[in-house]
Write a protein that holds these residues in place. Sequence first.
Motif, PDB file in Angstrom:
ATOM      1  N   CYS A 239       0.831  -1.205   0.000  1.00  0.00           N
ATOM      2  CA  CYS A 239       0.000   0.000   0.000  1.00  0.00           C
ATOM      3  C   CYS A 239       0.866   1.255   0.000  1.00  0.00           C
ATOM      4  O   CYS A 239       0.560   2.232  -0.693  1.00  0.00           O
ATOM      5  CB  CYS A 239      -0.921  -0.003   1.226  1.00  0.00           C
ATOM      6  SG  CYS A 239      -2.262  -1.205   1.128  1.00  0.00           S
ATOM      7  N   CYS A 240       1.951   1.241   0.777  1.00  0.00           N
ATOM      8  CA  CYS A 240       2.848   2.401   0.803  1.00  0.00           C
ATOM      9  C   CYS A 240       3.442   2.658  -0.574  1.00  0.00           C
ATOM     10  O   CYS A 240       3.511   3.797  -1.035  1.00  0.00           O
ATOM     11  CB  CYS A 240       3.965   2.181   1.815  1.00  0.00           C
ATOM     12  SG  CYS A 240       3.422   2.249   3.536  1.00  0.00           S
ATOM     13  N   ILE A 241       3.883   1.585  -1.238  1.00  0.00           N
ATOM     14  CA  ILE A 241       4.444   1.735  -2.584  1.00  0.00           C
ATOM     15  C   ILE A 241       3.391   2.288  -3.529  1.00  0.00           C
ATOM     16  O   ILE A 241       3.655   3.194  -4.329  1.00  0.00           O
ATOM     17  CB  ILE A 241       4.975   0.381  -3.088  1.00  0.00           C
ATOM     18  CG1 ILE A 241       6.166  -0.074  -2.235  1.00  0.00           C
ATOM     19  CG2 ILE A 241       5.388   0.475  -4.554  1.00  0.00           C
ATOM     20  CD1 ILE A 241       6.646  -1.472  -2.556  1.00  0.00           C
ATOM     21  N   ALA A 242       2.166   1.754  -3.445  1.00  0.00           N
ATOM     22  CA  ALA A 242       1.101   2.206  -4.347  1.00  0.00           C
ATOM     23  C   ALA A 242       0.750   3.666  -4.115  1.00  0.00           C
ATOM     24  O   ALA A 242       0.572   4.433  -5.059  1.00  0.00           O
ATOM     25  CB  ALA A 242      -0.136   1.323  -4.158  1.00  0.00           C
ATOM     26  N   VAL A 243       0.662   4.079  -2.840  1.00  0.00           N
ATOM     27  CA  VAL A 243       0.321   5.465  -2.514  1.00  0.00           C
ATOM     28  C   VAL A 243       1.379   6.412  -3.068  1.00  0.00           C
ATOM     29  O   VAL A 243       1.077   7.449  -3.666  1.00  0.00           O
ATOM     30  CB  VAL A 243       0.165   5.647  -0.989  1.00  0.00           C
ATOM     31  CG1 VAL A 243       0.118   7.125  -0.625  1.00  0.00           C
ATOM     32  CG2 VAL A 243      -1.095   4.943  -0.504  1.00  0.00           C
ATOM     33  N   LYS A 244       2.646   6.053  -2.867  1.00  0.00           N
ATOM     34  CA  LYS A 244       3.723   6.919  -3.350  1.00  0.00           C
ATOM     35  C   LYS A 244       3.680   7.035  -4.874  1.00  0.00           C
ATOM     36  O   LYS A 244       3.796   8.128  -5.428  1.00  0.00           O
ATOM     37  CB  LYS A 244       5.075   6.366  -2.898  1.00  0.00           C
ATOM     38  CG  LYS A 244       6.245   7.231  -3.351  1.00  0.00           C
ATOM     39  CD  LYS A 244       7.560   6.706  -2.823  1.00  0.00           C
ATOM     40  CE  LYS A 244       8.714   7.589  -3.294  1.00  0.00           C
ATOM     41  NZ  LYS A 244      10.021   7.116  -2.809  1.00  0.00           N
ATOM     42  N   GLN A 245       3.520   5.907  -5.569  1.00  0.00           N
ATOM     43  CA  GLN A 245       3.510   5.949  -7.035  1.00  0.00           C
ATOM     44  C   GLN A 245       2.301   6.722  -7.558  1.00  0.00           C
ATOM     45  O   GLN A 245       2.410   7.473  -8.527  1.00  0.00           O
ATOM     46  CB  GLN A 245       3.507   4.534  -7.602  1.00  0.00           C
ATOM     47  CG  GLN A 245       4.803   3.767  -7.358  1.00  0.00           C
ATOM     48  CD  GLN A 245       6.016   4.508  -7.897  1.00  0.00           C
ATOM     49  OE1 GLN A 245       6.901   4.871  -7.134  1.00  0.00           O
ATOM     50  NE2 GLN A 245       6.062   4.750  -9.186  1.00  0.00           N
ATOM     51  N   LEU A 246       1.149   6.558  -6.916  1.00  0.00           N
ATOM     52  CA  LEU A 246      -0.040   7.294  -7.343  1.00  0.00           C
ATOM     53  C   LEU A 246       0.139   8.791  -7.133  1.00  0.00           C
ATOM     54  O   LEU A 246      -0.274   9.608  -7.960  1.00  0.00           O
ATOM     55  CB  LEU A 246      -1.267   6.786  -6.588  1.00  0.00           C
ATOM     56  CG  LEU A 246      -1.804   5.421  -7.014  1.00  0.00           C
ATOM     57  CD1 LEU A 246      -2.918   4.973  -6.068  1.00  0.00           C
ATOM     58  CD2 LEU A 246      -2.335   5.481  -8.456  1.00  0.00           C
ATOM     59  N   ALA A 247       0.766   9.161  -6.003  1.00  0.00           N
ATOM     60  CA  ALA A 247       1.004  10.582  -5.735  1.00  0.00           C
ATOM     61  C   ALA A 247       1.905  11.192  -6.791  1.00  0.00           C
ATOM     62  O   ALA A 247       1.644  12.284  -7.302  1.00  0.00           O
ATOM     63  CB  ALA A 247       1.617  10.753  -4.342  1.00  0.00           C
TER      64      ALA A 247
END
Length: 409
Positions: A239-247
């Motif tokens: 989830c952390c990786i996904a949030v960062k990439q989406l941001a």
Amino acid sequence: MSPTRLLLLAFSLLSTVLAPAADDYQPGPDSKPQDGVPKGDVMKFEFKNSKIFPGTVRDYWVYVPKQYTPDKPACVHVNQDGIQNQAPVVFDNLIAKKEIPVLIGIFVMHGRVPARDGTTALDRYNRSVEYDGLGDNYARFILEELLPQVEKIVLPDGRAIHLSHNGNDRSIGGSSSGAIAAFTAAWERPEAFSRVFSTIGTYVDQRIPVVAAMIGLISIRIPTPDRLISKLLLMAVFCCIAVKQLALTSAWANSSRTLSEVALRLQALPAGSVLLQADCDPDVHNLRAVYTARQIPLRHAASYAAFDGQHFAAVGFAIPGQQPIKVRAEYQPFKDIQDQVPGSVCFVEGYRRLVEQSLKLLDSNKANGGIVPPLFVLLIRPPHAGLLQPIPIYAELPGPIEIYQVQAH
């Protein structure tokens, strides 16, 4: 992987999204020459016979403190990307205070493949291959090729260099990709390097697809007693990786149209123009603005004008020592002015100093028969509009970006 390690990994990834940046660090006294402290010698050499990275040449520097005596093998510090962080000065001070043992510093650049014709081409840099690649090649280069070469050196005063082969007496370090190179070397050869100094390490998938990294995480065998906790923490990592990439994706997508317009407008400036720029970073507590501003597109806006070969942008994507840079002699003074501009300029005096230096250079060139190109100064996100008035604004672009033309008297 234990739940504790997964928790630390999740926290570190989340912190890259939430942590504000600070640019106000000032070096301490150990980073400055001190009276009465013996100063070590720094010697420069070239290494060009690598069998592990054939065809490459590289510079390296060897620091030897005054306190070194050849009767005892010295501790060793190996640093990537050459000399950084005023290391010889720091070593002088810490050795004098006996806070670190007598050590020999070896500061090595990445390899480069020389161009056949240096007048028409640049050397090819081997930095990413050596630093970002996995495996033991770089560790072998250090241990099997570089360090033995250093031990052949005889100092001007006749002292031979003897290096300790004990991993506890050795450290290896670097910054950015140099840091991951240091970590990988220690990971591959822990008996040779027990200590790693890593600053802003590039612990990302530079040369390995992120999918492969994900597969590696998925393949981890989770111990039965903590199976549920481990799965939850692993999900948190994803989830952390996904949030960062989406941001990041959102920030870049919203700026793409702006950047296209900026590039077209800059390329419409008169052919032969020189572009300088000053950039004011947003408030570090505005996380979205920081992510947008600190990416390459806005920070290097002037570079978009140079892609057509008709303009010279003194600010560029390349970092000295990490990517090849060659500037024609007549344009070097303009780049020298740009190189003096801080990473973030948010005060009127800083902008005016840039204009004054540019004007002084143009007037000098005009008086001495040098080039007097159309010269433009870009202010990216200035604190308020019309900052350099009464100099008239040549153009205003989204960003916001103000363009001023500096003309010789």
